[in-house]
Design an enzyme around this catalytic site. Structure first.
Site, mmCIF file in Angstrom:
data_model
loop_
_atom_site.group_PDB
_atom_site.id
_atom_site.type_symbol
_atom_site.label_atom_id
_atom_site.label_comp_id
_atom_site.label_asym_id
_atom_site.label_seq_id
_atom_site.Cartn_x
_atom_site.Cartn_y
_atom_site.Cartn_z
ATOM 1 N N LYS A 142 6.277 75.740 85.466
ATOM 2 C CA LYS A 142 7.221 76.783 85.048
ATOM 3 C C LYS A 142 7.718 77.564 86.268
ATOM 4 O O LYS A 142 6.945 77.813 87.210
ATOM 5 C CB LYS A 142 6.536 77.710 84.033
ATOM 6 C CG LYS A 142 7.473 78.681 83.360
ATOM 7 C CD LYS A 142 6.747 79.456 82.254
ATOM 8 C CE LYS A 142 7.652 80.439 81.552
ATOM 9 N NZ LYS A 142 6.966 81.164 80.460
ATOM 10 N N SER B 52 4.749 82.116 74.571
ATOM 11 C CA SER B 52 5.665 81.276 75.358
ATOM 12 C C SER B 52 5.162 79.890 75.725
ATOM 13 O O SER B 52 5.932 79.082 76.232
ATOM 14 C CB SER B 52 6.059 82.002 76.635
ATOM 15 O OG SER B 52 7.132 82.841 76.349
ATOM 16 N N SER C 256 9.232 81.168 76.082
ATOM 17 C CA SER C 256 10.068 81.035 77.254
ATOM 18 C C SER C 256 9.772 79.793 78.107
ATOM 19 O O SER C 256 10.567 79.475 78.992
ATOM 20 C CB SER C 256 9.911 82.278 78.119
ATOM 21 O OG SER C 256 8.587 82.375 78.594
HETATM 22 N N1 GLN Z 1 8.982 85.609 72.946
HETATM 23 C C1 GLN Z 1 8.158 86.623 73.526
HETATM 24 C C2 GLN Z 1 8.993 87.584 74.329
HETATM 25 O O1 GLN Z 1 10.176 87.391 74.395
HETATM 26 C C3 GLN Z 1 7.074 86.014 74.358
HETATM 27 C C4 GLN Z 1 7.501 85.597 75.696
HETATM 28 C C5 GLN Z 1 6.366 85.078 76.524
HETATM 29 O O2 GLN Z 1 5.297 84.746 76.032
HETATM 30 N N2 GLN Z 1 6.606 85.040 77.814
HETATM 31 O O3 GLN Z 1 8.493 88.525 74.891
#
Ligand code: GLN
Length: 478
Positions: free
Chosen positions: A67, A166, A142
């Site tokens: 990532k 994410s 994400s």
């Molecule tokens: N969807 C969640 C957010 O937008 C989690 C994102 C994540 O785990 N980085 O904060």
């Protein structure tokens, strides 16, 4: 089967039997990326070459996608944000050091929502990633690039990060396995911070055995991360030999609610029946503060993010923009211009929400209160785990949604995290595993949550389930 479609454990067997070579696997991956990534856009910076070990004779010469928020020395690392344009970290994240030591081949940085803010990988400065199962749909986020790379066979396995789902939600949307380890299990050193009390790095893989293998490679205490736990790390593959007879699994009533997609519900209930057939016992449990999880998370996560993102001011990292006209002092104008041009809309929204929640006069009403509710959510899990060994829920209320469907409605995007964020607030581990497909051919994920530092229980349940089902064997045709 083509080499890029194999799992890491199958490849390792092939190396041992001398039927395949690390180089042939790597070449096959490179060709696939060349041919397929124009469609999927799993990788954020295709121009940066792969990092291959000097000799392909390490223990795990397996090609991996990383990532774009995990620092790789001298390698473009941008969090898929314009503000980190051109940033090449002067050091490796601890997980990268470990992977390099094991002989890993780093294929490149996988695309992500800008700074990991999102559930769809649509907010990347470098463009959207598409779901390999349906190119009109999002891959989740994400860590959408990491999950899409694994599902599209553009990587054998990948690392993602999980602050509120994410890793698990994109794994669910892309039909692969994703694990958020216990907070402290994996070093965060070199993970670019979003919300430091919630962030955790974890594996995204084609099956459960690979997930255990990759966790073995990255887990462990690290004195460079004061929040990493100084606990022994078991060999997680040992858990794969155990069955689930008499294991007690809780089903939280608050998670089976209206608004949950009927196909998701049916697949999860079928998975529960399957595990009952293997001798697992199911009990009804309650996690009474679940309804406050989304609000609590979005106060705490944005508060921490606003503070973590204060460092991007055009001085030390990445982008620097010169203002067109003088408004205040030259330095303030430069900060403002850089932040205005460098951050996308969602990052700006979160900086403003977080700054507001932390501002004097509102701190007690929002941040402090959210911290208290976080403790209540954690206590819900402590209480539940007194009567069960693990908890099963869906990973997400729906299958992958269409690209563009939620971008103009951030609240509906936030609400789609309902099943994943409590796990981060409580610091516990959770894994998502494929448990079916919708009639439109989109994958459905089952989430298994465990006690702190009991990832082994998750592997045990997930592996038993996987052995008796075929979902993980379905392959994307591109
Ligand atoms: N969807 C969640 C957010 O937008 C989690 C994102 C994540 O785990 N980085 O904060």
């Amino acid at each position: 089967m083509k080499l890029n479609e194999l799992t890491a454990h199958e490849i390792l067997q092939g190396f041992q039997a001398k039927t395949i070579t690390p180089d042939s696997v790597y070449q096959c991956l490179q060709e696939t990326i060349q041919n397929k990534d124009k469609k999927i856009h799993a990788y954020a910076h295709s121009a940066d070459p792969a990092i291959t070990p000097k000799a392909m004779d390490g223990k795990y010469p397996i090609p991996i996608a990383i990532k774009d928020n995990i620092c790789i020395k001298d390698y473009l690392t941008t969090c898929s944000s314009r503000i980190l344009e051109g940033f090449r970290p002067p050091y490796d994240a601890t997980v990268i050091t470990k992977l390099k030591d094991s002989g890993s081949i780093i294929l490149g940085h996988a695309n992500m929502d800008e700074f990991a803010f999102g559930s769809s990988t649509e907010s990347s400065y470098y463009g959207v990633t598409r779901n390999p199962w349906n190119l009109d749909c999002v891959p989740g986020g994400s860590s959408g690039g990491s999950a899409a790379a694994v599902a599209a066979h553009e990587a054998i396995w990948a690392l993602g990060s999980d602050t509120g789902g994410s890793i698990r939600q994109p794994a669910s949307f892309c039909g692969v396995v994703g694990l958020k380890p216990t907070y402290g299990r994996v070093s965060r050193y070199g993970l670019i911070a979003f919300a430091s009390s919630l962030d955790q790095i974890g594996p995204i893989t084609k099956d459960v055995e690979d997930c255990a293998l990759l966790l073995n490679l990255i887990a462990g205490h690290d004195e460079k991360d004061s929040t990493s736990a100084n606990l022994p790390v078991p060999d997680f593959t040992r858990a794969l030999t155990k069955d689930v007879k008499n294991i007690k699994i809780g089903i939280p009533k608050e998670y089976f609610i209206d608004g949950m997609d009927a196909e998701v519900k049916d697949s999860v209930l079928a998975a529960i029946e399957h595990l009952k057939g293997h001798g697992a016992q199911f009990i009804d449990i309650s996690l009474p503060h679940t309804e406050y999880a989304v609000a609590t998370y979005y106060i705490l996560a944005t508060a921490e993010a606003s503070s973590n993102l204060a460092r991007y001011d055009g001085v030390q990292y990445g982008l620097r923009c010169q203002p067109q006209q003088q408004r205040r002092t030259p330095i303030i104008d430069m900060y403002e211009e850089t932040r205005d041009q460098g951050f996308g809309a969602e990052a700006k929204r979160r900086i403003m929400l977080g700054t507001y929640a932390l501002s004097s006069g509102y701190y007690d009403a929002y941040y402090l209160k959210a911290q208290k509710v976080r403790t209540l959510i954690k206590k819900d899990f402590d209480e539940a785990f007194r009567s069960c060994d693990a908890i099963i829920t869906p990973t997400a209320p729906t299958t992958a949604f269409k690209i563009g469907e939620k971008t103009s409605d951030p609240l509906s995007m936030y609400l789609s995290d309902i099943y994943t964020i409590s796990v981060n607030l409580a610091g516990i581990p959770a894994l998502s595993i494929p448990c079916g497909f919708s009639k439109n051919g989109l994958p459905i994920g089952l989430q298994i949550m465990g006690k702190p530092f009991d990832e082994e229980m998750l592997f045990r349940i997930a592996h038993t389930y996987e052995q008796g089902t075929e979902w993980h064997k379905r392959k994307v045709v591109l």
